[in-house]
Write a protein that holds these residues in place. Structure first.
Motif, short mmCIF file in Angstrom:
data_model
loop_
_atom_site.label_atom_id
_atom_site.label_comp_id
_atom_site.label_asym_id
_atom_site.label_seq_id
_atom_site.Cartn_x
_atom_site.Cartn_y
_atom_site.Cartn_z
N ASP A 10 0.83 -1.20 0.00
CA ASP A 10 0.00 0.00 0.00
C ASP A 10 0.87 1.26 0.00
O ASP A 10 0.58 2.22 -0.73
CB ASP A 10 -0.93 0.02 1.22
CG ASP A 10 -2.00 -1.05 1.16
OD1 ASP A 10 -2.25 -1.60 0.07
OD2 ASP A 10 -2.58 -1.35 2.23
N LEU A 11 1.93 1.24 0.80
CA LEU A 11 2.84 2.38 0.85
C LEU A 11 3.53 2.58 -0.50
O LEU A 11 3.67 3.71 -0.97
CB LEU A 11 3.89 2.18 1.95
CG LEU A 11 4.93 3.27 2.09
CD1 LEU A 11 4.29 4.62 2.40
CD2 LEU A 11 5.94 2.89 3.16
N GLU A 12 3.92 1.49 -1.13
CA GLU A 12 4.55 1.59 -2.45
C GLU A 12 3.60 2.23 -3.46
O GLU A 12 4.02 3.08 -4.25
CB GLU A 12 4.98 0.20 -2.95
CG GLU A 12 5.63 0.25 -4.31
CD GLU A 12 5.91 -1.13 -4.90
OE1 GLU A 12 6.80 -1.20 -5.75
OE2 GLU A 12 5.24 -2.10 -4.52
N GLU A 13 2.34 1.85 -3.42
CA GLU A 13 1.36 2.45 -4.33
C GLU A 13 1.22 3.95 -4.07
O GLU A 13 1.16 4.75 -5.00
CB GLU A 13 0.00 1.76 -4.19
CG GLU A 13 -0.03 0.36 -4.76
CD GLU A 13 -1.37 -0.33 -4.54
OE1 GLU A 13 -2.37 0.36 -4.22
OE2 GLU A 13 -1.41 -1.57 -4.67
N SER A 14 1.19 4.32 -2.79
CA SER A 14 1.09 5.74 -2.44
C SER A 14 2.32 6.50 -2.89
O SER A 14 2.21 7.60 -3.46
CB SER A 14 0.91 5.91 -0.93
OG SER A 14 -0.31 5.38 -0.51
N LEU A 15 3.51 5.93 -2.64
CA LEU A 15 4.74 6.59 -3.07
C LEU A 15 4.82 6.69 -4.59
O LEU A 15 5.31 7.69 -5.12
CB LEU A 15 5.96 5.84 -2.53
CG LEU A 15 6.28 6.06 -1.06
CD1 LEU A 15 7.38 5.11 -0.61
CD2 LEU A 15 6.69 7.50 -0.81
N ASP A 16 4.35 5.65 -5.27
CA ASP A 16 4.34 5.69 -6.73
C ASP A 16 3.46 6.83 -7.23
O ASP A 16 3.83 7.56 -8.15
CB ASP A 16 3.86 4.34 -7.28
CG ASP A 16 3.95 4.28 -8.78
OD1 ASP A 16 5.04 4.57 -9.33
OD2 ASP A 16 2.94 3.93 -9.43
N SER A 17 2.31 6.99 -6.61
CA SER A 17 1.40 8.08 -6.99
C SER A 17 2.04 9.44 -6.74
O SER A 17 1.98 10.33 -7.60
CB SER A 17 0.10 7.95 -6.19
OG SER A 17 -0.75 9.05 -6.45
N VAL A 18 2.69 9.59 -5.59
CA VAL A 18 3.37 10.85 -5.27
C VAL A 18 4.49 11.13 -6.27
O VAL A 18 4.63 12.25 -6.77
CB VAL A 18 3.91 10.83 -3.83
CG1 VAL A 18 4.84 12.00 -3.57
CG2 VAL A 18 2.77 10.83 -2.83
N ALA A 19 5.28 10.11 -6.58
CA ALA A 19 6.39 10.28 -7.52
C ALA A 19 5.89 10.64 -8.91
O ALA A 19 6.45 11.51 -9.58
CB ALA A 19 7.25 9.02 -7.56
N CYS A 20 4.83 9.97 -9.35
CA CYS A 20 4.26 10.29 -10.67
C CYS A 20 3.78 11.73 -10.72
O CYS A 20 4.04 12.45 -11.69
CB CYS A 20 3.12 9.34 -11.00
SG CYS A 20 3.66 7.68 -11.44
N ASP A 21 3.11 12.16 -9.66
CA ASP A 21 2.64 13.55 -9.60
C ASP A 21 3.81 14.53 -9.59
O ASP A 21 3.77 15.57 -10.23
CB ASP A 21 1.77 13.78 -8.36
CG ASP A 21 0.43 13.06 -8.44
OD1 ASP A 21 0.06 12.59 -9.53
OD2 ASP A 21 -0.23 12.95 -7.39
#
Length: 111
Positions: A10-21
């Motif tokens: 779940d954290l990886e998905e959140s970090l991925d979203s932040v990085a993409c943004d």
């Protein structure tokens, strides 16, 4: 309770979203000096926590790779040494994997 692996996914998905943004457009270049400083500080704290998890997992790799060859974790993953398995699973180079294995040896607790 969620397992640590599920929580990290779940954290990886959140970090991925932040990085993409962050990399979509001019987000980071548009930050103030204070926000850039806070970004570096926050990401450093996150990185140290992730490294702590990697060291503890590497302790387990070492412990589970002792004993009979057929029962070793390294053997099950097709590796001859813990450092090879750590390198493969973390996607790092040999130097970084060796650093994790050395740190794991230092913090390993006898049970």
């Amino acid at each position: 309770m969620d397992s640590i692996v599920a929580r990290l996914r779940d954290l990886e998905e959140s970090l991925d979203s932040v990085a993409c943004d962050a990399f979509d457009g001019e987000v980071i270049p548009g930050l103030s000096d204070a926000d850039v400083a806070e970004l570096l500080a926050l990401s450093g704290r996150i990185q140290r926590r992730v490294e702590a998890l990697q060291v503890e997992a590497t302790v387990q790799v070492g412990d589970r790779s002792a004993g009979l060859r057929e029962e070793r974790m390294t053997t099950r993953y097709g590796c001859s040494k813990p450092v090879d398995l750590v390198r493969m699973l973390t996607g790092t180079d040999t130097r970084a994997a060796t650093r994790l294995v050395r740190a794991a040896r230092l913090v390993r607790r006898d049970v």
